[in-house]
Design an enzyme around this catalytic site. Structure first.
Site, PDB file in Angstrom:
ATOM      1  N   GLY A 200       0.778  -1.237   0.000  1.00  0.00           N
ATOM      2  CA  GLY A 200       0.000   0.000   0.000  1.00  0.00           C
ATOM      3  C   GLY A 200       0.805   1.281   0.000  1.00  0.00           C
ATOM      4  N   SER A 201       2.029   1.243  -0.533  1.00  0.00           N
ATOM      5  CA  SER A 201       2.801   2.496  -0.544  1.00  0.00           C
ATOM      6  C   SER A 201       2.218   3.496  -1.541  1.00  0.00           C
ATOM      7  CB  SER A 201       4.284   2.235  -0.823  1.00  0.00           C
ATOM      8  OG  SER A 201       4.507   1.840  -2.148  1.00  0.00           O
TER       9      SER A 201
ATOM     10  N   ARG B  38     -14.624 -16.256 -10.062  1.00  0.00           N
ATOM     11  CA  ARG B  38     -14.204 -14.854 -10.191  1.00  0.00           C
ATOM     12  C   ARG B  38     -15.391 -13.919 -10.416  1.00  0.00           C
ATOM     13  NH1 ARG B  38      -9.359 -13.227 -10.929  1.00  0.00           N
ATOM     14  NH2 ARG B  38      -8.663 -15.229 -11.720  1.00  0.00           N
TER      15      ARG B  38
ATOM     16  N   MET C 196      -3.736  -7.306  -6.824  1.00  0.00           N
ATOM     17  CA  MET C 196      -3.059  -8.395  -7.530  1.00  0.00           C
ATOM     18  C   MET C 196      -3.999  -9.450  -8.112  1.00  0.00           C
ATOM     19  SD  MET C 196      -0.097  -7.216  -7.442  1.00  0.00           S
ATOM     20  CE  MET C 196       0.868  -8.573  -8.134  1.00  0.00           C
ATOM     21  N   ARG C 197      -5.254  -9.094  -8.294  1.00  0.00           N
ATOM     22  CA  ARG C 197      -6.192 -10.053  -8.895  1.00  0.00           C
ATOM     23  C   ARG C 197      -6.621  -9.610 -10.281  1.00  0.00           C
ATOM     24  NH1 ARG C 197      -9.120 -13.901  -6.536  1.00  0.00           N
ATOM     25  NH2 ARG C 197     -10.937 -13.569  -7.830  1.00  0.00           N
TER      26      ARG C 197
ATOM     27  N   ASN D 265      -5.102   1.778 -13.263  1.00  0.00           N
ATOM     28  CA  ASN D 265      -4.142   0.883 -12.615  1.00  0.00           C
ATOM     29  C   ASN D 265      -2.752   1.482 -12.745  1.00  0.00           C
ATOM     30  OD1 ASN D 265      -3.097  -1.655 -11.555  1.00  0.00           O
ATOM     31  ND2 ASN D 265      -2.410  -2.122 -13.640  1.00  0.00           N
TER      32      ASN D 265
ATOM     33  N   HIS E 199       1.085   0.321 -13.116  1.00  0.00           N
ATOM     34  CA  HIS E 199       1.832  -0.886 -13.497  1.00  0.00           C
ATOM     35  C   HIS E 199       3.314  -0.526 -13.564  1.00  0.00           C
ATOM     36  CE1 HIS E 199       2.544  -4.766 -15.391  1.00  0.00           C
ATOM     37  NE2 HIS E 199       3.379  -4.133 -16.201  1.00  0.00           N
TER      38      HIS E 199
ATOM     39  N   SER F 266       3.704   3.039 -15.432  1.00  0.00           N
ATOM     40  CA  SER F 266       2.626   3.593 -16.249  1.00  0.00           C
ATOM     41  C   SER F 266       1.330   3.605 -15.442  1.00  0.00           C
ATOM     42  CB  SER F 266       2.374   2.721 -17.491  1.00  0.00           C
ATOM     43  OG  SER F 266       3.555   2.530 -18.238  1.00  0.00           O
TER      44      SER F 266
ATOM     45  N   THR G  79      -8.865  -1.990 -19.117  1.00  0.00           N
ATOM     46  CA  THR G  79      -9.785  -2.597 -20.084  1.00  0.00           C
ATOM     47  C   THR G  79      -9.630  -4.112 -19.930  1.00  0.00           C
ATOM     48  OG1 THR G  79      -8.169  -2.703 -21.861  1.00  0.00           O
ATOM     49  CG2 THR G  79      -9.449  -0.651 -21.687  1.00  0.00           C
TER      50      THR G  79
ATOM     51  N   LEU H 219      -5.424  -7.373 -20.405  1.00  0.00           N
ATOM     52  CA  LEU H 219      -4.607  -7.255 -19.193  1.00  0.00           C
ATOM     53  C   LEU H 219      -3.381  -6.361 -19.414  1.00  0.00           C
ATOM     54  CD1 LEU H 219      -4.100  -8.197 -16.251  1.00  0.00           C
ATOM     55  CD2 LEU H 219      -2.659  -9.997 -17.227  1.00  0.00           C
ATOM     56  N   ASP H 220      -3.261  -5.324 -18.606  1.00  0.00           N
ATOM     57  CA  ASP H 220      -2.168  -4.350 -18.702  1.00  0.00           C
ATOM     58  C   ASP H 220      -2.095  -3.719 -20.095  1.00  0.00           C
ATOM     59  OD1 ASP H 220      -1.483  -4.923 -16.056  1.00  0.00           O
ATOM     60  OD2 ASP H 220      -0.036  -6.454 -16.639  1.00  0.00           O
TER      61      ASP H 220
HETATM   62  C1  GRF Z   1       3.614  -1.333  -7.361  1.00  0.00           C
HETATM   63  O1  GRF Z   1       4.868  -1.589  -7.909  1.00  0.00           O
HETATM   64  C2  GRF Z   1       2.573  -1.219  -8.441  1.00  0.00           C
HETATM   65  O2  GRF Z   1       3.038  -0.611  -9.601  1.00  0.00           O
HETATM   66  C3  GRF Z   1       2.234  -2.656  -8.703  1.00  0.00           C
HETATM   67  O3  GRF Z   1       2.253  -3.275  -7.451  1.00  0.00           O
HETATM   68  C4  GRF Z   1       3.114  -2.541  -6.578  1.00  0.00           C
HETATM   69  C5  GRF Z   1       2.294  -2.143  -5.398  1.00  0.00           C
HETATM   70  O4  GRF Z   1       3.059  -1.511  -4.412  1.00  0.00           O
HETATM   71  N1  GRF Z   1       0.986  -2.773  -9.417  1.00  0.00           N
HETATM   72  P1  GRF Z   1       2.335  -0.833  -3.176  1.00  0.00           P
HETATM   73  O5  GRF Z   1       1.407  -1.901  -2.589  1.00  0.00           O
HETATM   74  O6  GRF Z   1       1.577   0.355  -3.662  1.00  0.00           O
HETATM   75  O7  GRF Z   1       3.424  -0.476  -2.219  1.00  0.00           O
END
Ligand code: GRF
Length: 221
Positions: free
Chosen positions: A16-17, A69, A94-95, A111, A113, A140, A145, A148-149
């Site tokens: 969650g940074s 899902r 992460m899903r 998102n 990425h 990015s 959509t 994926l990515d």
């Molecule tokens: C980040 O690198 C983000 O780009 C990716 O997952 C990581 C999440 O980091 N999708 P955080 O949980 O926000 O610290």
């Protein structure tokens, strides 16, 4: 009177940074918005603790209680939608999200990425970049959509790949740029300067020919 505050929901599975960067930017007055909820598929996500610490509604809905899902996403996004967000930010969520949920939130779901998309989709992007021998890497922010990515990219931040880098060192350098990138991009969306029209990112009323690039001054060049 209706509340004019721009409402953001954040989806996060782990550390969650990036969520913290949004919370901090709001707290220091750099982002005119409100986080109306943080939603996770993991009850032990540090992101949930960060949200609660900031006095933000935080909720985990774990997939194992659901048969598939689609059914999970219906329940998960029903909770997200109940917070009435203008924007939903996937920040380390992460899903995979079902096509139905993506379509239902098209244009309001972004998102972050950790690569310069379209390069290095999927997981382990820093290792992918090192293996490819690329000189430049980064992050990015894109509209989500069903591809994926692969959704339209709004903005990017670039970092050099340096001699001796391993995946951890490169990840740290990218993450330090992810935070200002996410804040600056969400600020554009909040101000209505960027939005999705069809498959095209519109920026200040014109189609964006290439992703915006975050400068060293944390603003878009
Ligand atoms: C980040 O690198 C983000 O780009 C990716 O997952 C990581 C999440 O980091 N999708 P955080 O949980 O926000 O610290």
């Amino acid at each position: 009177m209706p509340d004019p505050t721009y409402r953001i929901a954040v989806l996060a599975s782990g550390r969650g940074s990036n969520l913290q960067a949004l919370l901090d930017a709001i707290a220091r007055g750099a982002l005119a918005a409100k986080i109306v909820g943080v939603f996770s598929d993991k009850a032990d996500a540090v992101a949930l603790r960060r949200a609660r610490h900031a006095g933000v509604h935080a909720e985990a809905i774990e997939p194992r209680a659901f048969p598939n899902r689609l059914v999970f996403d219906e329940a998960f996004f029903a909770r997200v939608d109940a917070a009435r967000p203008d924007l939903i930010v996937c920040a380390g969520y992460m899903r995979l999200i079902s096509e139905a949920a993506v379509d239902a939130h098209r244009g309001r779901l972004v998102n972050i990425h950790p690569s310069l998309l379209p390069a290095f989709k999927g997981l382990r992007t820093h290792a992918q970049a090192l293996a490819a021998g690329t000189a430049e890497h980064g992050a990015s922010v894109h509209f989500v959509t069903p591809d994926l990515d692969g959704g339209p990219v709004i903005a990017q931040a670039r970092v050099p790949v340096l001699p001796g880098d391993d995946a951890e060192a490169l990840a740290r350098r990218v993450l330090a740029r992810e935070h200002p990138l996410l804040v600056a991009t969400v600020a554009l969306l909040a101000r209505g300067r960027a939005h999705l029209a069809g498959d095209t990112v519109m920026f200040d009323g014109l189609p964006l020919a290439a992703p915006l690039q975050l400068g060293a001054n944390q603003a878009f060049a």
